[in-house]
Motif scaffolding. Structure first.
Motif, PDB file in Angstrom:
ATOM      1  N   SER A  22      48.916  33.045  31.919  1.00  8.47           N
ATOM      2  CA  SER A  22      49.119  33.756  33.179  1.00  8.47           C
ATOM      3  C   SER A  22      48.704  32.841  34.315  1.00  8.47           C
ATOM      4  CB  SER A  22      48.291  35.048  33.217  1.00  8.47           C
ATOM      5  OG  SER A  22      46.919  34.744  33.141  1.00  8.47           O
ATOM      6  N   TYR A  23      49.186  33.146  35.487  1.00 13.67           N
ATOM      7  CA  TYR A  23      48.906  32.315  36.645  1.00 13.67           C
ATOM      8  C   TYR A  23      47.915  33.040  37.552  1.00 13.67           C
ATOM      9  CZ  TYR A  23      52.864  29.543  35.116  1.00 13.67           C
ATOM     10  OH  TYR A  23      53.711  28.750  34.379  1.00 13.67           O
ATOM     11  N   ALA A  24      46.703  32.512  37.665  1.00 12.21           N
ATOM     12  CA  ALA A  24      45.679  33.124  38.509  1.00 12.21           C
ATOM     13  C   ALA A  24      46.008  32.868  39.973  1.00 12.21           C
ATOM     14  CB  ALA A  24      44.311  32.538  38.172  1.00 12.21           C
ATOM     15  N   GLU A  25      45.694  33.847  40.806  1.00 17.63           N
ATOM     16  CA  GLU A  25      45.900  33.695  42.242  1.00 17.63           C
ATOM     17  C   GLU A  25      44.922  32.657  42.797  1.00 17.63           C
ATOM     18  OE1 GLU A  25      47.971  35.136  44.655  1.00 17.63           O
ATOM     19  OE2 GLU A  25      49.126  35.626  42.870  1.00 17.63           O
ATOM     20  N   PRO A  26      45.361  31.821  43.733  1.00 12.96           N
ATOM     21  CA  PRO A  26      44.441  30.847  44.335  1.00 12.96           C
ATOM     22  C   PRO A  26      43.276  31.566  45.021  1.00 12.96           C
ATOM     23  CG  PRO A  26      46.711  30.411  44.974  1.00 12.96           C
ATOM     24  CD  PRO A  26      46.707  31.740  44.299  1.00 12.96           C
ATOM     25  N   PRO A  27      42.077  30.984  45.016  1.00 11.22           N
ATOM     26  CA  PRO A  27      40.941  31.592  45.714  1.00 11.22           C
ATOM     27  C   PRO A  27      41.244  31.736  47.208  1.00 11.22           C
ATOM     28  CG  PRO A  27      40.241  29.759  44.322  1.00 11.22           C
ATOM     29  CD  PRO A  27      41.739  29.710  44.371  1.00 11.22           C
ATOM     30  N   VAL A  28      40.720  32.798  47.817  1.00 15.34           N
ATOM     31  CA  VAL A  28      40.904  33.033  49.244  1.00 15.34           C
ATOM     32  C   VAL A  28      39.619  32.666  49.978  1.00 15.34           C
ATOM     33  CG1 VAL A  28      41.421  34.723  51.042  1.00 15.34           C
ATOM     34  CG2 VAL A  28      42.546  34.889  48.813  1.00 15.34           C
ATOM     35  N   LEU A  29      39.728  31.796  50.952  1.00  9.39           N
ATOM     36  CA  LEU A  29      38.579  31.379  51.754  1.00  9.39           C
ATOM     37  C   LEU A  29      38.597  32.128  53.085  1.00  9.39           C
ATOM     38  CD1 LEU A  29      38.748  27.517  51.154  1.00  9.39           C
ATOM     39  CD2 LEU A  29      37.376  29.206  49.918  1.00  9.39           C
ATOM     40  N   GLU A  30      37.500  32.795  53.393  1.00 13.92           N
ATOM     41  CA  GLU A  30      37.387  33.540  54.646  1.00 13.92           C
ATOM     42  C   GLU A  30      36.903  32.601  55.753  1.00 13.92           C
ATOM     43  OE1 GLU A  30      38.325  36.616  55.117  1.00 13.92           O
ATOM     44  OE2 GLU A  30      38.772  37.039  53.007  1.00 13.92           O
ATOM     45  N   GLU A  58      47.082  24.415  56.246  1.00 12.12           N
ATOM     46  CA  GLU A  58      47.920  23.538  55.431  1.00 12.12           C
ATOM     47  C   GLU A  58      47.073  22.650  54.517  1.00 12.12           C
ATOM     48  OE1 GLU A  58      51.132  21.429  53.775  1.00 12.12           O
ATOM     49  OE2 GLU A  58      51.028  23.371  54.815  1.00 12.12           O
ATOM     50  N   ALA A  59      46.005  22.083  55.045  1.00  7.18           N
ATOM     51  CA  ALA A  59      45.158  21.198  54.237  1.00  7.18           C
ATOM     52  C   ALA A  59      44.535  21.962  53.074  1.00  7.18           C
ATOM     53  CB  ALA A  59      44.077  20.558  55.095  1.00  7.18           C
ATOM     54  N   LEU A  60      44.038  23.162  53.327  1.00  7.84           N
ATOM     55  CA  LEU A  60      43.412  23.946  52.262  1.00  7.84           C
ATOM     56  C   LEU A  60      44.449  24.470  51.269  1.00  7.84           C
ATOM     57  CD1 LEU A  60      40.656  25.833  54.275  1.00  7.84           C
ATOM     58  CD2 LEU A  60      40.326  24.072  52.532  1.00  7.84           C
ATOM     59  N   SER A  61      45.660  24.746  51.757  1.00 13.33           N
ATOM     60  CA  SER A  61      46.733  25.137  50.848  1.00 13.33           C
ATOM     61  C   SER A  61      47.059  24.009  49.879  1.00 13.33           C
ATOM     62  CB  SER A  61      47.984  25.526  51.646  1.00 13.33           C
ATOM     63  OG  SER A  61      49.063  25.823  50.781  1.00 13.33           O
ATOM     64  N   ARG A  62      47.114  22.794  50.389  1.00 11.77           N
ATOM     65  CA  ARG A  62      47.375  21.637  49.525  1.00 11.77           C
ATOM     66  C   ARG A  62      46.235  21.428  48.525  1.00 11.77           C
ATOM     67  NH1 ARG A  62      50.199  16.737  52.974  1.00 11.77           N
ATOM     68  NH2 ARG A  62      51.709  18.001  54.137  1.00 11.77           N
ATOM     69  N   GLY A  64      44.730  23.855  47.123  1.00 10.76           N
ATOM     70  CA  GLY A  64      44.781  24.939  46.147  1.00 10.76           C
ATOM     71  C   GLY A  64      44.100  26.223  46.568  1.00 10.76           C
ATOM     72  N   TYR A  65      43.919  26.409  47.886  1.00 13.10           N
ATOM     73  CA  TYR A  65      43.228  27.602  48.369  1.00 13.10           C
ATOM     74  C   TYR A  65      44.090  28.373  49.363  1.00 13.10           C
ATOM     75  CZ  TYR A  65      39.062  25.398  46.416  1.00 13.10           C
ATOM     76  OH  TYR A  65      38.153  24.821  45.568  1.00 13.10           O
ATOM     77  N   LYS A  66      43.965  29.697  49.312  1.00 10.51           N
ATOM     78  CA  LYS A  66      44.526  30.540  50.354  1.00 10.51           C
ATOM     79  C   LYS A  66      43.467  30.715  51.434  1.00 10.51           C
ATOM     80  CE  LYS A  66      47.964  33.288  47.861  1.00 10.51           C
ATOM     81  NZ  LYS A  66      48.414  34.674  47.543  1.00 10.51           N
ATOM     82  N   THR A  67      43.903  31.105  52.625  1.00  9.67           N
ATOM     83  CA  THR A  67      42.968  31.277  53.732  1.00  9.67           C
ATOM     84  C   THR A  67      43.215  32.599  54.440  1.00  9.67           C
ATOM     85  OG1 THR A  67      44.511  29.899  55.015  1.00  9.67           O
ATOM     86  CG2 THR A  67      42.483  28.858  54.239  1.00  9.67           C
ATOM     87  N   ASN A  68      42.138  33.193  54.911  1.00  5.43           N
ATOM     88  CA  ASN A  68      42.220  34.395  55.730  1.00  5.43           C
ATOM     89  C   ASN A  68      41.407  34.151  56.992  1.00  5.43           C
ATOM     90  OD1 ASN A  68      42.905  37.210  56.264  1.00  5.43           O
ATOM     91  ND2 ASN A  68      40.726  37.608  56.003  1.00  5.43           N
TER      92      ASN A  68
END
Length: 251
Positions: A22-30, A58-62, A64-68
């Motif tokens: 399964s594919y885990a969702e990337p961690p979300v950084l607040e 964009e840098a954090l997406s590359r 491997g992280y999502k951002t909020n």
């Protein structure tokens, strides 16, 4: 039937090899910020969210992280970061006294320090804090950006506001006489509000053009690791032209 058996065998082999099926969702950084165009915008304008925000995202997406991104007055945003309730804050300038609570990334943008007065100002050119003291000008600044030590012993009155917009209104209304500002933010604000001709600006000779960073809380899990990844991906963005392309949209 044979097709199902093959699928089961492949799944079993993957599990034996330690490969997730399964594919885990990337961690979300607040990440917290204050509304500070054109660096970051609480409300997007024509699809623009602020060049610092876009670069960080964009840098954090590359990496491997999502951002909020959540917006607060700066003093609150910074406090949330130091307490570890947010992963990071933007945009921050470097201050040695914050070393024990903050990790700085490589620079994400720059700022040019200026002093802003009303257009009817007729005193000496406001190029440093000593002229401000000599001319007995009331200073306005934003809570959290204010460093009290720079005015100590000068007899200068300082009025603190919760936002840049409120600060500029106070200057227009005559409630303060001068504002230490960032030229990039000032130009964006004046153009947006149609206030050309309302102010004068002077280059701050007592402050050098400095850099903005993403400020990562030392209390955030994997803070050092993520900073290293961020710096690496930011370098890639400079090399492949993505960084310049983002900034070009704001010119």
């Amino acid at each position: 039937m044979l097709h199902r058996i093959i699928i089961y065998l492949l799944i079993g082999a993957a599990n034996l090899l330690g490969v997730s099926t399964s594919y885990a969702e990337p961690p979300v950084l607040e990440i917290v910020a204050c509304n500070y165009p054109p660096y970051e915008l609480a409300t997007p304008e024509d699809g623009l969210r602020g060049f610092d925000l876009e670069v960080v995202k964009e840098a954090l997406s590359r990496a491997g992280y999502k951002t909020n991104f959540t917006f607060y007055p700066w003093a609150r945003a910074y406090k949330m970061t130091t307490e570890g309730r947010a992963f990071a804050a933007l945009s921050c300038s470097y201050k040695a006294e914050r070393e024990h609570e903050i990790l700085w990334t490589k620079p994400i943008s720059s700022m040019t320090d200026i002093y802003v007065v009303r257009s009817d100002y007729t005193g000496k050119p406001v190029v440093n804090k000593f002229v401000i003291a000599e001319e007995k000008l009331a200073v306005g600044n934003v809570k959290g950006n204010y460093i009290s030590e720079q005015w100590e012993g000068l007899g200068v009155t300082v009025d603190l506001s919760s936002s840049e917009e409120l600060l500029m209104r106070k200057l227009l209304d005559g409630r303060v006489d001068v504002i230490p500002q960032v030229k990039e933010n000032y130009l964006y604000y004046v153009k947006k509000k149609g206030l050309e001709g309302k102010f004068k600006i002077f280059k701050a000779e007592d402050n050098e053009t400095s850099k903005f960073h993403l400020c990562i809380s030392r209390k955030s899990p994997d803070a050092e690791k993520i900073r290293t990844l961020f710096d690496e991906k930011l370098g890639e963005m400079h090399e492949d032209g993505t960084y310049d392309a983002i900034h070009a949209r704001y010119q």
